[in-house]
Design an enzyme around this catalytic site. Structure first.
Site, PDB file in Angstrom:
ATOM      1  N   GLU A  33       0.871  -1.178   0.000  1.00  0.00           N
ATOM      2  CA  GLU A  33       0.000   0.000   0.000  1.00  0.00           C
ATOM      3  C   GLU A  33       0.905   1.225   0.000  1.00  0.00           C
ATOM      4  O   GLU A  33       1.931   1.251   0.692  1.00  0.00           O
ATOM      5  CB  GLU A  33      -0.903   0.009   1.235  1.00  0.00           C
ATOM      6  CG  GLU A  33      -1.751   1.272   1.302  1.00  0.00           C
ATOM      7  CD  GLU A  33      -2.886   1.192   2.318  1.00  0.00           C
ATOM      8  OE1 GLU A  33      -2.815   0.342   3.219  1.00  0.00           O
ATOM      9  OE2 GLU A  33      -3.833   1.998   2.215  1.00  0.00           O
ATOM     10  N   CYS A 236      -6.787   0.950   2.780  1.00  0.00           N
ATOM     11  CA  CYS A 236      -7.727   2.074   2.685  1.00  0.00           C
ATOM     12  C   CYS A 236      -7.492   2.889   1.415  1.00  0.00           C
ATOM     13  O   CYS A 236      -8.407   3.538   0.915  1.00  0.00           O
ATOM     14  CB  CYS A 236      -7.587   2.974   3.902  1.00  0.00           C
ATOM     15  SG  CYS A 236      -8.243   2.205   5.370  1.00  0.00           S
ATOM     16  N   ASN A 360     -12.495  -3.098   0.696  1.00  0.00           N
ATOM     17  CA  ASN A 360     -11.494  -3.204   1.761  1.00  0.00           C
ATOM     18  C   ASN A 360     -12.088  -2.722   3.069  1.00  0.00           C
ATOM     19  O   ASN A 360     -12.471  -1.554   3.165  1.00  0.00           O
ATOM     20  CB  ASN A 360     -10.275  -2.341   1.444  1.00  0.00           C
ATOM     21  CG  ASN A 360      -9.295  -2.279   2.606  1.00  0.00           C
ATOM     22  OD1 ASN A 360      -8.653  -3.263   2.926  1.00  0.00           O
ATOM     23  ND2 ASN A 360      -9.207  -1.126   3.262  1.00  0.00           N
ATOM     24  N   GLU A 361     -12.198  -3.613   4.036  1.00  0.00           N
ATOM     25  CA  GLU A 361     -12.645  -3.228   5.390  1.00  0.00           C
ATOM     26  C   GLU A 361     -13.949  -2.438   5.367  1.00  0.00           C
ATOM     27  O   GLU A 361     -14.203  -1.628   6.261  1.00  0.00           O
ATOM     28  CB  GLU A 361     -11.590  -2.373   6.099  1.00  0.00           C
ATOM     29  CG  GLU A 361     -10.334  -3.097   6.474  1.00  0.00           C
ATOM     30  CD  GLU A 361      -9.459  -2.338   7.454  1.00  0.00           C
ATOM     31  OE1 GLU A 361      -9.775  -1.178   7.771  1.00  0.00           O
ATOM     32  OE2 GLU A 361      -8.462  -2.916   7.909  1.00  0.00           O
TER      33      GLU A 361
HETATM   34  O1  AHR Z   1      -2.275  -1.231   6.634  1.00  0.00           O
HETATM   35  C1  AHR Z   1      -2.709   0.020   7.012  1.00  0.00           C
HETATM   36  C2  AHR Z   1      -4.219   0.149   6.996  1.00  0.00           C
HETATM   37  O2  AHR Z   1      -4.792  -0.684   7.939  1.00  0.00           O
HETATM   38  C3  AHR Z   1      -4.903  -0.241   5.730  1.00  0.00           C
HETATM   39  O3  AHR Z   1      -4.910   0.781   4.794  1.00  0.00           O
HETATM   40  C4  AHR Z   1      -6.292  -0.541   6.172  1.00  0.00           C
HETATM   41  O4  AHR Z   1      -6.916  -1.490   5.355  1.00  0.00           O
HETATM   42  C5  AHR Z   1      -6.112  -1.011   7.589  1.00  0.00           C
HETATM   43  O5  AHR Z   1      -6.984  -0.396   8.433  1.00  0.00           O
END
Ligand code: AHR
Length: 825
Positions: A33, A236, A360-361
Site C-alpha cells: 500500500e 484504505c 477493503n474493510e
Molecule cells: O495497513 C494500514 C491500513 O490498515 C490499511 O490501509 C487498512 O486497510 C487497515 O486499516
C-alpha cells in the site's frame, strides 16, 4: 519431570506417511500500500519529487504546484517561475511550470528530490521533460545532477530542441560522484519562456532494468520473500477518502502524462507512476500472483464529512464495466480492446489474473451489499476464472465481521478478507480459531495482520500464528502481513515489515519470520502430536488489581469521587495515593485531581488498589478541553496488563472497551459512536465480575462484554510436506522464556539422517526499525533427532527428501510420494 512440572523432554511426532491436509499453494504473500512513502519516494524509482507540478492543498496543507522546486538565478541569470493550466500537456495532468529567462545566461529550476536525490558514481540516469517554447530563443536546456550547494556538477546533458508545441526531450546522464543528497537542475540556454511538465530523472539500474521501474534494493527485499501473491494498491488507499478519491485502476495505466494523479488518503500525493502496469510487471518479475483490490463502488466509511457513500446508480454500469475491463486488460488477448492497451505498454502476453479483491474493510451496509452484489454478479457472469475476495470489515469480530461472513455465504463469495492487527498475546491465544472453520464455507484471506511491534515477542507470535494458518491451509487460503514498507521520517503506521531511507533497506525481525515461513512452505500439513507441550505458568487466582484514570491525547480533565466497592457488599473505599505515570496532575476541590498537560495521553495509577476479581470502580469526570476524552483502567495488575474503557477516543468519536497485554491494546468491544462533551460532569461506573465487564455512563449501561481468554499456544508446531522435493518441514515457535528439549519422531522418515535447521532467536524486547535487526536466522545442521529449542525462537527443521507421504493407513489406495503426489494434495 522438570521443576516446572512438565516432562523433561517434549516429543514432536510427525506422521510423514499420511497424505495430510492440502495447503493452499498461494498461502503466504505480500501486501503493498502506498503508505509511509512506500511508492513515490520509495519503491517507485523516480528521483524528482512533484515532477508534474500536480501537488496541491488536497495532498497536504502546505503544498502547492511548485513544492520541491526552486527558481535558479545563477551567474547573473534572472527570470521567474510560475505555474499555468492553459492548454496543458494533457487534461489529466493540468498543471505545468512556466520558466522565463530574461538573460542569456539562462535561469532555471531545481528539484530537491524526496529528501535529497541519491546518486551513484558510474550509474546512468534517464532525463526527460515535456517542453514547449512559448516565446524567445530558449529552445535548448541543460540538465544537471549537482551537489546540494550547487558548487559541483556530477553529470550533465543537453535537452532539446524545444518546439512551439509540447514535445518530450530526453537524454542520459552518467554520474561521476556518489552522493546521497544531490539535486537536479534544468537551466535554459537563451532568453524567453518555456513550459515544462513531467520532469523526470530516473536511474537506469532499476529492478530487472525495467524502464519506469522500481528501486532495485527495495524490490529485491520484497522478491526475497518469495511471496506467492502481491496485493495492491491497499488497504484504505483502494477505497479512498470520498468517492472522488477511490483508486481507479484504468487511470493508472498508459502514458505517464495521461495518468490522473490524486491525493493519497495518507496525506500526501500519488503520481501514479507506479500504476497497475508496473505492479503487474513486478508480480511477474518476482513470480507472485497479482491480487488487486478494487473499491466495491463505495468509499471508506471513515471519509471525513461523508462517511461511506456508494457510487450513484447511474454511474454503476460504467463502474462495473471498468472492473470487467481490468480482467480483460490483464487476461485478454492482445487484440481485445483492453488487451491492446496492455500490449501497447509492452506486454502482449496476458498476465494471468486469478484473484480480485472487491472492497477493503468496508462497513457491511445495505449500500455496500448492493454495490458489491452488482460487481460480483457481473464478474461471475463474465469471468468465472476469477476468484473474488469479499471483505469482513476492519476487525476479527463484531457486527461487520458477522455480517460479512453471512453475506459471503449468501452470495457464495469464495474468499473473504479479514484484518487482524493484534497483540502477541491475542495471536497466541487465537492459534486454534481456524481449526473449527467450516471447511465448505468461504475460505479466508488474512489480508492484513501483524502483532503491533517490531520486537522479538511480536515476531515469534506471528511465527506461531502463521503456523496456525499453515495447519489450516485448506481453509486459510491467503495471508499477507501489513504494512510492507516505511520510509524514515515519513512513517505513519507502526510497525511495518521493511524500513528504508534513500540508500538503506532494513528488514525487521518480523520480515525474517515471513521469510523463513515463505521459503519453507509445503503443500500438505501432516498430522503432528506433541507431548509434554510447554505451557504458560498459571497466574495467581485472585491478585490485587490496579486502577487507573486518565485522559486521551491532548486532553485536560478533572476527576473526583473515585471509589471502589466489592460487588457483593457495601464497604466503599475511597482513594488518595495515586501515582502519576504521565501528564501533569494536581489536586482539585476536596478530593479530586485535575490533569493539565497537553501532548499524548496522561494517566494516574493506583497500584494494588482492589481485591480482584470482582468489584465496582466509580468516578466522576469532566473534560475541561482538548481533542479526546477519558480512559479508565481496571481488571489487571499493572498499567501494561489490564482492561480499559476509552470514552471519546479516536478523535472524540467513540467509546469502547479494550484489553491491554504487555502494553498493547486489543479491542474487546465494538466502537460505539459517542464523544465526551466539554464541561459536562459524567458519572462513570465499571462493574468487574471476573471476566465480565459492564460500563455505565450516568447510570446507563454502555458496554457489557466478556474479556474471554484462552490458553496461549506458547509452543506452536506444524509439519508440512513439500511434494516437489519430498522434504518434510517441521516448524516450532517457542514463545516461552525457557529452552525446550525436543525429541523429534518423524514416523516414516529416517530421522537419523538429520535436518537442515534454521533458527531465529530473539530477546522478546529487542527491537529495531531504522537499523539492522537485532537477530537474523542462523543455519546449521541437526544430526539425530534431539535438539534444544531456544527460548523466544522460531525454528525450521527440514529433511532432505525422504518423505513417505501416502504410505500410511490414512492414505488408503492412493499412495504415492514425491512430486507426483502434489496433484493429490
Ligand atoms: O495497513 C494500514 C491500513 O490498515 C490499511 O490501509 C487498512 O486497510 C487497515 O486499516
Amino acid at each position: 519431570m522438570s521443576t516446572s512440572g512438565r516432562p523433561v523432554e517434549t516429543v514432536v511426532e510427525v506422521d510423514t506417511r499420511s497424505l495430510g491436509t492440502p495447503i493452499s499453494p498461494d498461502l503466504f504473500g505480500a501486501f503493498f500500500e502506498d503508505l509511509n512513502y512506500a511508492a513515490d519516494g520509495g519503491l517507485y524509482a523516480e528521483l524528482v519529487q512533484n515532477r508534474s507540478f500536480e501537488y496541491g492543498l488536497a495532498d497536504h496543507p502546505d503544498w502547492h504546484a511548485l513544492t520541491a522546486w526552486e527558481l535558479l538565478e545563477r551567474n547573473g541569470a534572472a527570470g521567474w517561475l510560475t505555474v499555468s493550466t492553459d492548454d496543458p500537456l494533457h487534461p489529466a495532468n493540468p498543471h505545468y511550470a512556466v520558466l522565463t529567462s530574461t538573460t542569456f545566461a539562462g535561469a532555471g529550476l531545481r528539484n530537491e528530490g524526496f529528501d535529497g536525490i541519491p546518486v551513484r558514481a558510474g550509474e546512468t540516469y534517464d532525463v526527460s521533460v515535456f517542453a514547449r517554447l512559448a516565446d524567445g530563443t530558449a529552445d535548448r536546456m541543460m540538465a544537471r545532477i549537482e551537489s546540494r550547494d550547487g558548487e559541483h556538477v556530477y553529470g550533465q546533458a543537453r535537452l532539446g530542441p524545444i518546439h512551439g508545441s509540447w514535445k518530450r526531450c530526453a537524454a542520459v546522464i552518467t554520474c561521476a560522484v556518489t552522493d546521497p543528497d544531490a539535486r537536479f537542475a534544468l537551466t535554459t540556454l537563451g532568453t524567453g519562456t518555456v513550459h515544462l511538465d513531467l520532469v523526470s530523472l530516473f536511474p537506469q539500474a532499476t529492478f530487472k532494468g525495467r524502464p519506469n521501474g522500481l528501486r532495485a534494493d527495495l524490490a529485491q527485499a520484497i522478491a526475497d520473500l518469495k511471496p506467492k501473491f502481491l496485493r495492491f494498491p491497499g488497504g484504505c488507499l483502494a477505497h479512498g477518502q470520498g468517492l472522488g478519491n477511490m483508486y481507479r485502476w484504468s487511470e493508472t495505466v498508459g502514458p505517464l502524462h495521461e495518468r490522473r494523479q490524486q491525493s493519497n488518503i495518507w496525506h500526501y500525493h500519488q503520481s501514479m507512476g507506479l500504476g497497475y502496469y508496473e505492479y503487474f510487471q513486478f508480480c511477474e518479475d518476482i513470480g507472485a500472483k497479482p491480487l488487486p483490490v478494487v473499491p466495491a463502488a463505495v468509499c471508506c466509511q471513515n471519509s471525513e464529512g461523508t462517511g461511506q457513500v456508494g457510487l450513484p446508480d447511474e454511474e454503476m454500469p460504467a463502474y462495473i464495466a471498468e472492473v470487467l475491463a481490468l480482467v480483460e486488460w490483464a487476461n485478454g488477448p492482445a487484440d481485445s480492446h483492453w488487451g491492446a492497451v496492455r500490449a501497447a505498454a509492452g506486454h502482449p502476453e496476458p498476465f494471468g489474473l486469478e484473484y480480485l479483491g472487491v472492497g477493503n474493510e468496508d462497513a457491511l451496509t445495505d449500500t455496500f451489499r448492493d454495490r458489491f452484489s452488482r460487481i460480483h454478479d457481473a464478474l461471475h457472469e463474465h469471468h468465472l476464472e476469477i476468484t473474488v475476495i469479499g471483505t469482513l470489515g476492519p476487525s476479527t469480530f463484531g457486527e461487520d465481521w458477522e455480517k460479512g461472513w453471512a453475506f459471503a455465504r449468501e452470495r457464495s463469495v469464495p474468499v473473504v478478507d479479514e484484518h487482524a492487527y493484534k497483540s502477541p498475546r491475542w495471536l497466541l491465544e487465537n492459534t486454534r480459531r481456524f481449526d473449527t472453520m467450516d471447511r465448505e464455507g468461504p475460505h479466508l484471506y488474512i489480508g492484513e495482520y501483524g502483532s503491533r511491534r517490531n520486537n522479538g515477542r511480536s515476531a515469534i507470535a506471528e511465527a506461531a500464528y502463521m503456523i496456525a494458518m499453515e495447519r489450516n491451509g485448506d481453509v486459510v487460503r491467503l495471508a499477507s502481513y501489513a504494512p510492507l514498507l516505511a520510509k524514515r521520517d515519513h512513517t505513519q503506521w507502526l510497525p511495518d515489515l521493511i524500513y528504508f531511507d534513500n540508500t538503506h533497506v532494513w528488514p525487521t525481525l518480523n520480515y525474517h519470520v515471513q521469510h523463513m515461513h515463505s521459503l519453507n512452505s509445503g503443500d500438505a500439513a501432516l498430522p503432528v502430536t506433541v507431548t509434554g507441550t510447554p505451557q504458560e505458568p498459571t497466574a495467581p487466582e485472585s491478585p490485587r488489581h490496579t486502577l487507573h484514570i486518565g485522559t486521551g491525547a491532548d486532553t485536560r480533565a478533572e476527576f473526583t469521587d473515585v471509589s471502589s466497592s466489592p460487588l457483593s457488599g457495601s464497604a466503599t473505599r475511597e482513594f488518595g495515593n495515586w501515582q502519576a505515570e504521565s501528564g501533569i496532575w494536581e489536586p482539585f476541590g476536596q478530593s479530586g485531581v485535575r490533569q493539565t498537560a497537553s501532548g499524548t495521553g496522561a494517566e494516574l495509577v493506583l497500584p494494588d488498589a482492589v481485591d480482584g476479581p470482582s468489584y465496582t470502580f466509580s468516578v466522576r469526570a469532566r473534560k475541561t478541553d482538548g481533542a479526546e476524552g477519558f480512559v479508565l483502567g481496571f481488571a489487571g495488575t499493572s498499567p501494561g496488563n489490564r482492561c480499559q474503557w476509552t470514552l471519546g477516543g479516536w478523535g472524540n468519536r467513540s467509546t469502547w472497551l479494550q484489553r491491554v497485554d504487555d502494553g498493547i491494546l486489543d479491542d474487546l468491544s465494538e466502537r460505539v459512536p459517542a464523544g465526551v462533551e466539554t464541561g459536562r460532569w459524567y458519572d462513570l461506573r465499571v462493574e468487574v465480575d471476573g471476566r465480565r465487564i459492564r460500563c455505565f455512563r450516568d447510570g446507563e449501561l454502555v458496554h457489557d462484554d466478556e474479556d474471554v481468554r484462552s490458553d496461549p499456544e506458547v509452543f506452536a508446531v506444524s509439519a508440512v510436506c513439500d511434494s516437489a522435493t519430498g522434504d518434510v518441514i517441521v516448524k516450532i515457535a517457542n514463545a516461552t522464556p525457557d529452552p525446550v528439549p525436543v525429541r523429534l519422531r518423524p514416523v516414516g522418515v529416517d530421522g537419523d539422517a538429520g535436518f537442515a535447521r534454521t533458527t531465529l532467536t530473539v530477546p522478546p524486547d529487542a527491537t529495531s526499525r531504522f537499523g539492522p535487526a537485532p537477530a537474523v536466522p542462523v543455519e546449521d545442521r541437526l544430526t539425530g533427532t534431539v535438539c534444544e529449542v531456544p527460548p523466544h525462537s522460531f525454528t525450521v527443521l527440514r529433511t532432505r527428501g525422504g518423505s513417505t507421504r501416502g504410505t500410511g493407513e490414512e492414505a488408503g489406495h492412493s499412495m504415492r510420494v514425491g512430486s507426483e503426489s502434489a496433484e493429490q494434495g
